[in-house]
Design an enzyme around this catalytic site. Structure first.
Site, PDB file in Angstrom:
ATOM      1  N   SER A 144       0.715  -1.240  -0.076  1.00  0.00           N
ATOM      2  CA  SER A 144      -0.040   0.118   0.118  1.00  0.00           C
ATOM      3  C   SER A 144       0.642   1.141  -0.061  1.00  0.00           C
ATOM      4  CB  SER A 144      -0.821  -0.100   1.250  1.00  0.00           C
ATOM      5  OG  SER A 144      -1.837  -0.981   1.285  1.00  0.00           O
ATOM      6  N   THR A 187      -1.561   2.728   4.291  1.00  0.00           N
ATOM      7  CA  THR A 187      -1.043   3.946   4.429  1.00  0.00           C
ATOM      8  C   THR A 187      -0.205   4.209   5.593  1.00  0.00           C
ATOM      9  OG1 THR A 187      -2.418   5.023   2.837  1.00  0.00           O
ATOM     10  CG2 THR A 187      -1.575   6.496   4.230  1.00  0.00           C
ATOM     11  N   THR A 201       1.256   7.132   0.360  1.00  0.00           N
ATOM     12  CA  THR A 201       0.646   5.736   0.037  1.00  0.00           C
ATOM     13  C   THR A 201       0.575   5.574  -1.412  1.00  0.00           C
ATOM     14  OG1 THR A 201      -1.709   4.771   0.227  1.00  0.00           O
ATOM     15  CG2 THR A 201      -1.577   6.985  -0.232  1.00  0.00           C
ATOM     16  N   ARG A 250      -6.709   8.750 -10.054  1.00  0.00           N
ATOM     17  CA  ARG A 250      -7.189   8.924  -8.684  1.00  0.00           C
ATOM     18  C   ARG A 250      -6.300   9.650  -7.756  1.00  0.00           C
ATOM     19  NH1 ARG A 250      -6.907   6.726  -3.418  1.00  0.00           N
ATOM     20  NH2 ARG A 250      -8.798   6.999  -2.199  1.00  0.00           N
ATOM     21  N   THR A 270      -6.106   7.472   7.557  1.00  0.00           N
ATOM     22  CA  THR A 270      -5.681   6.102   6.834  1.00  0.00           C
ATOM     23  C   THR A 270      -7.004   5.607   6.527  1.00  0.00           C
ATOM     24  OG1 THR A 270      -4.901   4.063   6.455  1.00  0.00           O
ATOM     25  CG2 THR A 270      -5.741   4.640   8.820  1.00  0.00           C
ATOM     26  N   GLY A 271      -7.296   4.942   5.399  1.00  0.00           N
ATOM     27  CA  GLY A 271      -8.736   4.536   4.881  1.00  0.00           C
ATOM     28  C   GLY A 271      -9.172   5.195   3.871  1.00  0.00           C
TER      29      GLY A 271
HETATM   30  C1  SD4 Z   1      -6.419   6.568  -0.337  1.00  0.00           C
HETATM   31  N1  SD4 Z   1      -6.293   6.867   2.459  1.00  0.00           N
HETATM   32  O1  SD4 Z   1      -5.663   6.658  -1.159  1.00  0.00           O
HETATM   33  C2  SD4 Z   1      -5.692   6.171   1.276  1.00  0.00           C
HETATM   34  C3  SD4 Z   1      -5.524   4.551   1.313  1.00  0.00           C
HETATM   35  C4  SD4 Z   1      -5.152   4.270   2.661  1.00  0.00           C
HETATM   36  O2  SD4 Z   1      -4.160   2.684   4.135  1.00  0.00           O
HETATM   37  O3  SD4 Z   1      -5.175   4.872   3.639  1.00  0.00           O
HETATM   38  N2  SD4 Z   1      -4.617   3.212   2.713  1.00  0.00           N
HETATM   39  O4  SD4 Z   1      -7.522   6.624  -0.117  1.00  0.00           O
END
Ligand code: SD4
Length: 336
Positions: free
Chosen positions: A93, A196, A214, A224, A247-248
């Protein structure tokens, strides 16, 4: 995944860790210290300090700590720290080895910010292993905050970064498999599908800095950009208050200016974990259906207090100070 949900006792600290009852933490693990009672342990303020998201934060923190322990600058420390995750070929990631987008390209997002609110960011950057260091160059050597895509790549090359293929065979294979049965629908960002790294640190001079990096959501649309390189979303800090990172699912974080909100809530007097919780709850209320959508925030105030909170179980963060080293499970809103 089990280890993410379980507490980790790090060998460097030896045995005898105790669970504390501090805010983030019937889930927190602190090192053995006979003077610490579980109920009173929460007064965990110690600087220098570094915290970072997920288990990979443990080794990343050590790289940051190398600088922090010798009086180094927090900004250098967070850059050095997250570079470890970026260069970890096993990490799917972040940086090298990250999952590609749906066109099979690994595209990277990163940002970095210092105690003077100077910041640098890159987004949709390809072929560069350490985007956080490109973001640092944007901070140090340009009048801008963010460069994206080809402009970011050209800038990186002009600054001496070398091109490298970031798509490793394992990630390529996974992408090809996904192509077969996916109908081109990206998998949800849940506890299995994101790592991330966001890192927040205070150095021995009290300077606070943060970084976030990330490869974004696996198999995302080409082009994106998520929350991670966006100052205020994936990362924010104000030296009068503290710092936060996310994160997320980036789309959910951006919609509420997540990390900036966490910092503003701390400014209003909320403890780090509480501030993270309020923003997570705001996201849940706005989105309504959180099926398979994970979001977590990590916060560190200027006094060295920290905390995190997430939508679902499974989010944790790594802590390192002069006396403590731990992986801390965060409280969460709902069961997976
Ligand atoms: C995203 N926030 O690109 C990031 C992905 C992520 O752990 O947190 N991954 O949306």
């Amino acid at each position: 995944m089990t280890d993410r949900r379980n507490f980790l006792r790090l060998s460097a600290l030896g045995t005898g860790a105790v669970l504390t009852a501090q805010a983030c933490s019937e889930h927190a693990l602190v090192e053995s210290n006979p003077t610490l009672q579980p109920e009173t342990a929460p007064a965990m303020k110690e600087t220098p300090i570094v915290v970072s998201t997920w288990k990979h934060g443990i080794t990343a923190n050590l790289a940051a700590w190398n600088l922090l322990q010798s009086g180094g600058y927090a900004l250098d420390a967070v850059e050095a720290g997250v570079r470890v995750a970026e260069s970890d070929v096993e990490n799917r990631s972040v940086g090298l080895g990250g999952y590609p987008d749906k066109e099979g390209k690994v595209t990277l997002d990163a940002c970095i910010m210092n105690e003077k609110s100077n910041c640098g960011a890159v987004a949709f950057l390809q072929d560069i292993e350490n985007p956080v260091s490109v973001a640092r160059k944007v901070l140090d050597e340009t009048p801008h905050v963010m460069l994206v895509g080809k402009g970011a790549l050209d800038f990186a090359l002009a600054k001496g970064f070398e091109k490298r293929n970031l798509l490793v065979p394992e990630a390529e294979e996974a992408w090809k498999k996904w192509m077969e049965g996916s109908n081109y629908t990206p998998p949800p960002i849940n506890t299995e599908n994101h790592d991330t790294i966001g890192m927040l640190a205070i150095d021995s001079s009290g300077r606070i800095s943060g970084a976030c990096t990330t490869s974004g959501a696996a198999y995302k649309m080409h082009g994106r950009v998520g929350d991670s390189p966006i100052i205020g979303a994936g990362l924010f800090l104000d030296s009068d208050v503290g710092a936060a990172c996310a994160t997320g699912l980036g789309e959910a974080v951006i919609r509420v200016s997540g990390s900036a909100m966490v910092v503003e809530l701390m400014r209003q007097g909320h403890a780090p974990e509480e501030a993270c919780k309020i923003v997570v709850e705001r996201i849940i209320n706005k989105l309504g259906d959180m099926t398979h959508i994970q979001v977590g925030f990590l916060a560190l105030n200027k006094h060295g207090e920290y905390g995190g909170y997430s939508v679902y179980n499974g989010f944790n963060f790594a802590l390192k100070t002069g006396t403590r080293e731990a992986l801390i499970d965060c409280p969460f809103n709902r069961k997976w």
